[in-house]
Write a protein that holds these residues in place. Structure first.
Motif: not given
Length: 389
Positions: A102-123
């Protein structure tokens, strides 16, 4: 039209290698679109700089650029941080809170180290990318945002998919465009450029003067394998400018501050940093390597003392390597000082002269590393003594 040089200066993506030129070209192509971008490469290569450049050159440049370090947020609160939560959604949720999307609405969100994100959140990340829709934790209301997603990882996501640690559908959705940033050791022609830029930036920011760097010192920098990549080079520059302020940077100084070995072929003293490590794991490996170096230095000191005893015993009867002790006949006392430090200096000097100042052969004969030998030469001023002859 935005020139390549303008983008490099504006966002600090310095270098003259083919790899850097290709990265700049891709940035110029993808920036005007809303396409999802995956940036890959080892820790410290500058993935965030590339993400900032894509956002800065896009039509969203006036919107927010929100950075999320996926690997640094505990799994239990990750979804709340990303998507927000309602008051009372869980213990401690004392008020309604917006998430990063929501904070990034209208802009860009940079998800750094996305390889460490849990499977449940990836969905849920996949759903946001495809539809722009999500729900806050503790809410049944569907919300919608207009956000561009740029992701980055130092992991090999192909392998993570095969191991079941990363969703295949999210992987292919993210890598619509994949920008790979090679490690610094694979683009050594960029090292002098980066060095000069970091020096100029630091000197301007801190109002200090740069006295210069010798050719052999720069050659060592180019030959070094830089396990920490561009981040390590920048830290090195700042350290040496502060600690050797006002001095011309020479080869001995460079060897002193390159903590993990200065010879590109001297990997025996350096544990490798594997591709696919998180930032915290890489930092732990750096600490571990430092401990290994300390242990190695202690072993070399022990060897040097052992060599000294053996060398002295062998040379006592030979006036060629060591002069005879001078004794005051009236008092019977030894005039010349035969301290351990003095004998170590003589032993090193004798080894260097024996091999015509070939430091590699001298170090091998002394059973110490070249790094230790260089340190001892500087400590005892042997190079200066040699030049005065």
């Amino acid at each position: 039209m935005v020139l390549k040089e303008d983008i490099q200066e504006k966002y600090g993506i310095y270098g003259e290698s083919q790899a850097v030129r290709e990265i700049i070209a891709v940035i110029k192509q993808v920036a005007p679109t809303d396409i999802t971008v995956l940036i890959t490469g080892e820790s410290g290569v500058g993935k965030e700089l590339v993400a900032r450049a894509i956002h800065g050159e896009s039509k969203r440049a006036d919107g927010p650029f929100v950075i999320v370090n996926s690997g640094a947020i505990p799994e239990g609160i990750l979804e709340s941080e990303l998507f927000g939560h309602e008051k009372g959604a869980f213990t401690g949720a004392i008020e309604t809170r917006k998430g990063y999307f929501e904070m990034a609405d209208g802009g860009t969100i940079f998800l750094d180290e996305i390889g460490d994100m849990p499977i449940a959140t990836q969905v849920k990340i996949l759903r946001v990318i495809e539809t722009g829709e999500f729900m806050r934790v503790g809410s049944s209301q569907l919300r919608k945002v207009d956000v561009r997603v740029i992701a980055a990882t130092n992991k090999n996501l192909d392998e993570e998919v095969k191991r079941g640690n990363f969703r295949e559908d999210l992987y292919y959705r993210l890598r619509t465009v994949n920008i790979y940033i090679p490690p610094l050791r694979e683009r050594r022609e960029d090292i002098p450029v980066l060095f000069e830029k970091f020096v100029a930036q630091f000197c301007e920011r801190n109002k200090v003067a740069f006295a210069g760097i010798t050719d052999d010192a720069m050659q060592i920098l180019i030959s070094y394998h830089w396990p920490g990549n561009v981040r390590e080079l920048k830290n090195f520059v700042e350290s040496i400018l502060v600690l050797e302020s006002g001095k011309v940077i020479d080869a001995n100084m460079v060897r002193k501050y390159l903590r993990y070995g200065f010879n590109q072929f001297d990997y025996s003293r350096n544990l490798p940093i594997r591709y696919g490590k998180s930032g915290e794991q890489a930092d732990r490996e750096l600490i571990y390597r430092a401990l290994v170096d300390i242990k190695s230095d202690l072993i070399e000191i022990r060897n040097l003392l052992g060599n000294f005893i053996e060398f002295f015993a062998r040379q006592v009867s030979s006036p060629l390597a060591l002069p005879e002790a001078k004794i005051d006949l009236k008092t019977g006392t030894v005039v010349e000082n035969f301290s351990l430090v003095d004998m170590e200096k003589r032993m090193i000097k004798a080894a260097l002269e024996r091999f015509n100042w070939n430091k590699r052969l001298a170090a091998r004969a002394l059973k110490i590393s070249e790094r230790t030998l260089y340190r001892k030469i500087k400590e005892y001023g042997l190079e200066e003594e040699r030049q005065k002859r």
